[in-house]
Design a protein around this motif. Structure first.
Motif, short mmCIF file in Angstrom:
data_model
loop_
_atom_site.label_atom_id
_atom_site.label_comp_id
_atom_site.label_asym_id
_atom_site.label_seq_id
_atom_site.Cartn_x
_atom_site.Cartn_y
_atom_site.Cartn_z
N SER A 6 0.82 -0.77 0.21
CA SER A 6 -0.10 0.32 -0.14
C SER A 6 0.98 1.19 -0.20
O SER A 6 2.10 0.95 0.09
CB SER A 6 -1.23 -0.37 1.15
N LYS A 7 0.07 2.25 0.06
CA LYS A 7 1.17 3.35 0.10
C LYS A 7 1.49 3.72 1.11
O LYS A 7 2.81 4.91 1.59
CB LYS A 7 0.45 5.12 -0.31
N HIS A 8 1.13 3.41 2.05
CA HIS A 8 1.27 3.07 3.23
C HIS A 8 3.23 2.45 3.87
O HIS A 8 3.71 2.25 4.80
CB HIS A 8 1.19 3.75 4.39
N ILE B 264 3.45 1.27 -17.38
CA ILE B 264 4.17 1.57 -16.63
C ILE B 264 3.36 2.42 -16.22
O ILE B 264 3.81 3.26 -16.41
CB ILE B 264 5.51 1.06 -16.95
N LYS B 265 3.21 2.70 -14.51
CA LYS B 265 2.72 4.22 -14.00
C LYS B 265 3.98 4.90 -13.92
O LYS B 265 5.26 4.60 -12.47
CB LYS B 265 2.09 3.16 -13.08
N GLY B 266 4.35 5.61 -13.85
CA GLY B 266 5.19 7.26 -13.10
C GLY B 266 5.39 8.07 -11.67
O GLY B 266 5.83 8.88 -11.71
N GLY B 267 4.12 7.39 -12.12
CA GLY B 267 3.58 7.97 -10.27
C GLY B 267 4.53 8.16 -9.21
O GLY B 267 4.52 9.43 -9.17
N HIS B 268 5.84 7.38 -8.56
CA HIS B 268 6.41 7.57 -8.12
C HIS B 268 7.56 8.07 -8.19
O HIS B 268 8.82 8.19 -7.60
CB HIS B 268 6.46 6.14 -7.45
N LEU B 269 7.71 8.66 -9.89
CA LEU B 269 9.12 9.15 -9.63
C LEU B 269 8.45 11.13 -9.47
O LEU B 269 8.05 11.41 -9.14
CB LEU B 269 9.49 9.43 -11.41
N ALA C 69 3.83 13.76 -14.39
CA ALA C 69 3.02 12.35 -13.92
C ALA C 69 3.06 11.92 -15.62
O ALA C 69 1.94 12.33 -15.42
CB ALA C 69 1.76 12.52 -12.92
N VAL C 70 3.85 11.29 -15.15
CA VAL C 70 4.09 10.35 -17.10
C VAL C 70 3.73 8.70 -16.41
O VAL C 70 5.08 7.79 -16.07
CB VAL C 70 5.56 10.28 -17.47
N ASP C 71 2.76 8.74 -17.42
CA ASP C 71 3.34 6.55 -17.55
C ASP C 71 3.89 5.87 -19.48
O ASP C 71 3.29 6.68 -19.82
CB ASP C 71 1.61 5.96 -17.31
N GLY D 65 -5.53 5.42 -3.11
CA GLY D 65 -6.47 4.40 -4.63
C GLY D 65 -6.00 4.63 -5.68
O GLY D 65 -7.09 4.21 -6.67
N THR D 66 -4.75 5.65 -6.12
CA THR D 66 -4.26 5.72 -7.40
C THR D 66 -4.54 4.88 -8.72
O THR D 66 -5.26 4.54 -9.85
CB THR D 66 -3.32 6.59 -8.01
N GLY D 67 -4.01 3.69 -7.86
CA GLY D 67 -3.70 3.40 -9.32
C GLY D 67 -4.90 2.11 -9.10
O GLY D 67 -5.54 1.27 -10.48
N ALA E 153 -8.78 6.92 -19.40
CA ALA E 153 -8.87 6.70 -17.92
C ALA E 153 -7.54 7.04 -16.88
O ALA E 153 -7.66 7.82 -16.09
CB ALA E 153 -7.69 5.04 -17.86
N LYS E 154 -6.93 7.51 -17.80
CA LYS E 154 -5.18 8.78 -16.93
C LYS E 154 -5.79 10.19 -16.98
O LYS E 154 -5.99 11.04 -16.16
CB LYS E 154 -4.46 8.08 -18.54
N ALA E 155 -7.15 11.05 -17.94
CA ALA E 155 -7.27 11.80 -17.74
C ALA E 155 -9.17 11.96 -16.32
O ALA E 155 -8.69 12.81 -15.53
CB ALA E 155 -8.69 12.34 -19.29
N TYR E 156 -8.89 10.69 -16.55
CA TYR E 156 -9.80 10.14 -15.17
C TYR E 156 -9.36 10.84 -13.87
O TYR E 156 -9.89 10.67 -13.29
CB TYR E 156 -11.00 9.34 -15.34
N VAL E 157 -8.38 9.55 -14.04
CA VAL E 157 -7.87 10.08 -12.18
C VAL E 157 -6.64 11.15 -12.02
O VAL E 157 -6.23 10.82 -10.96
CB VAL E 157 -6.21 8.28 -12.25
N THR E 158 -6.49 11.82 -13.36
CA THR E 158 -5.57 12.76 -13.07
C THR E 158 -6.72 14.23 -12.23
O THR E 158 -6.11 14.36 -11.61
CB THR E 158 -4.99 13.26 -14.43
N1 LIG Z 1 0.62 14.15 -8.21
C1 LIG Z 1 0.22 13.37 -9.13
N2 LIG Z 1 -0.30 14.53 -9.76
C2 LIG Z 1 -0.84 13.39 -11.32
N3 LIG Z 1 -0.76 12.61 -11.55
C3 LIG Z 1 -0.44 11.20 -10.46
C4 LIG Z 1 0.30 11.69 -8.90
N4 LIG Z 1 0.65 10.67 -8.20
C5 LIG Z 1 0.26 9.82 -9.42
N5 LIG Z 1 -0.37 9.93 -10.21
C6 LIG Z 1 -1.13 9.33 -11.83
O1 LIG Z 1 -1.91 8.35 -11.19
C7 LIG Z 1 -1.32 7.20 -11.54
C8 LIG Z 1 -1.45 6.03 -10.36
O2 LIG Z 1 0.04 5.92 -10.55
P1 LIG Z 1 0.80 5.49 -9.56
O3 LIG Z 1 0.60 6.65 -7.82
O4 LIG Z 1 2.45 5.58 -9.34
O5 LIG Z 1 0.11 3.82 -8.62
P2 LIG Z 1 0.62 3.26 -7.99
O6 LIG Z 1 -0.96 3.50 -6.80
O7 LIG Z 1 -0.38 2.12 -7.66
O8 LIG Z 1 1.39 3.76 -6.83
C9 LIG Z 1 -0.50 7.26 -12.94
O9 LIG Z 1 -1.16 7.40 -14.17
C10 LIG Z 1 0.42 8.11 -12.40
O10 LIG Z 1 1.63 8.66 -13.18
#
Ligand SMILES: Nc1ncnc2c1ncn2[C@@H]1O[C@H](COP(=O)(O)OP(=O)(O)O)[C@@H](O)[C@H]1O
Ligand SMILES: Cc1ncc(COP(=O)(O)O)c(N)n1
Length: 269
Positions: A114-116, A178-183, A187-189, A212-214, A238-243
């Motif tokens: 989890s995130k934690h 591949i989700k780049g959310g942790h870089l 936010a690049v995937d 819950g992003t993933g 989906a990317k637009a929705y999660v953003t």
């Molecule tokens: N702070 C943020 N701002 C915008 N998009 C984000 C942010 N953090 C994560 N994302 C996006 O959210 C989606 C989930 O990614 P991630 O957080 O890496 O997954 P997980 O929840 O599995 O750890 C990806 O599209 C990622 O790029």
């Protein structure tokens, strides 16, 4: 009023419950509602969880998972499936065996921690994820921690994401996201099937409420596929929705709050 006969596409999530309502089954069903599909669930585990972390987790017996799956698939039918927390090797193998027999597209979110930092998958289950679950996936959506767990590749930049995708595709999914959310930075995937490469870029919102992003992204992809979209289109939507959901994420509890699954229904601030 005439009785409705048209039915919406049906999407199944096979995942764990998050009592706090931000991730897991709860995030999946909310995402499906937001996409206008009929959401259904096979529960694999129950977690006691909130914005501060996971306080407890209990997995369901293999027979309970099998029975839920049969109930849904044999009567109602599914147009797409999403998997999330599967907890143990026995559950990973059971779910993989069930999904091997479906024609519906399968989105595998190989949830590890989890995130934690709380483990949501037993370490000894990783091999079953690699050899049984990923081969039945239409799209696999690992974050960078899951990439490291599954492949040993540590990703620090976009060329590393390309290498990670190759390694994930070698396990057999049709597409890797591949989700780049942790870089850091945008936010690049990266979505690829080994030939076509789609980079999805969004601004990084400085919002710590990303619980819950993933789950949300993977369920949105499954919903798009059930609506008849091809994989690149479903992922782009989906990317637009999660953003938007991250941008609107809100503080609940004392820690990491949830994304806002209903952001499209609220007036813009
Ligand atoms: N702070 C943020 N701002 C915008 N998009 C984000 C942010 N953090 C994560 N994302 C996006 O959210 C989606 C989930 O990614 P991630 O957080 O890496 O997954 P997980 O929840 O599995 O750890 C990806 O599209 C990622 O790029
Ligand atoms: C039941 C369950 N499934 C999945 C996640 C991962 O979500 P996140 O990576 O956003 O914590 C979670 N925390 N709980």
């Amino acid at each position: 009023m005439p009785i409705r006969t048209a039915v919406p596409p049906r999407v199944l999530t096979v995942a764990g419950s998050d009592s706090g309502g931000g991730a897991g089954i709860q995030a999946d069903l909310k995402t499906m509602l937001a996409h206008g599909v009929h959401g259904m669930s096979v529960l694999t585990a129950v977690t006691a969880q909130n914005s501060l972390g996971v306080q407890g987790a209990w997995e369901l017996p293999v027979e309970a998972v099998r029975a839920q799956y049969r109930s849904v698939v044999d009567d109602i039918g599914v147009q797409a499936v999403k998997t999330g927390m599967l907890a143990s090797a026995a559950l990973v193998e059971t779910v993989a065996e069930l999904l091997a027999a479906t024609d519906a597209p399968v989105v595998v979110d190989p949830v590890g921690v989890s995130k934690h930092g709380d483990a949501l998958l037993a370490a000894e289950a990783l091999d079953s994820v690699r050899t049984k679950l990923l081969p039945v996936a239409t799209v696999a959506t690992p974050n960078l921690d899951e990439v490291a767990q599954l492949t040993g590749v540590t990703v620090t930049d976009e060329s590393g994401m390309r290498r990670a995708a190759e390694e994930i595709l070698a396990f057999g999914p049709r597409w890797a996201l591949i989700k780049g959310g942790h870089l850091t930075g945008d936010a690049v995937d990266l979505l690829t099937d080994g030939s076509a490469e789609h980079w999805l870029r969004a601004p990084r919102y400085d919002n710590r409420h990303t619980h819950g992003t993933g789950c949300t992204l993977a369920s949105a992809v499954a919903s798009g596929l059930a609506l008849g979209q091809d994989v690149p289109t479903a992922v782009e939507n989906a990317k637009a929705y999660v953003t938007g959901a991250i941008r609107a994420g809100f503080p609940l509890g004392g820690g990491i709050g949830p994304v806002d699954h209903g952001w499209r229904t609220r007036p813009a601030e």
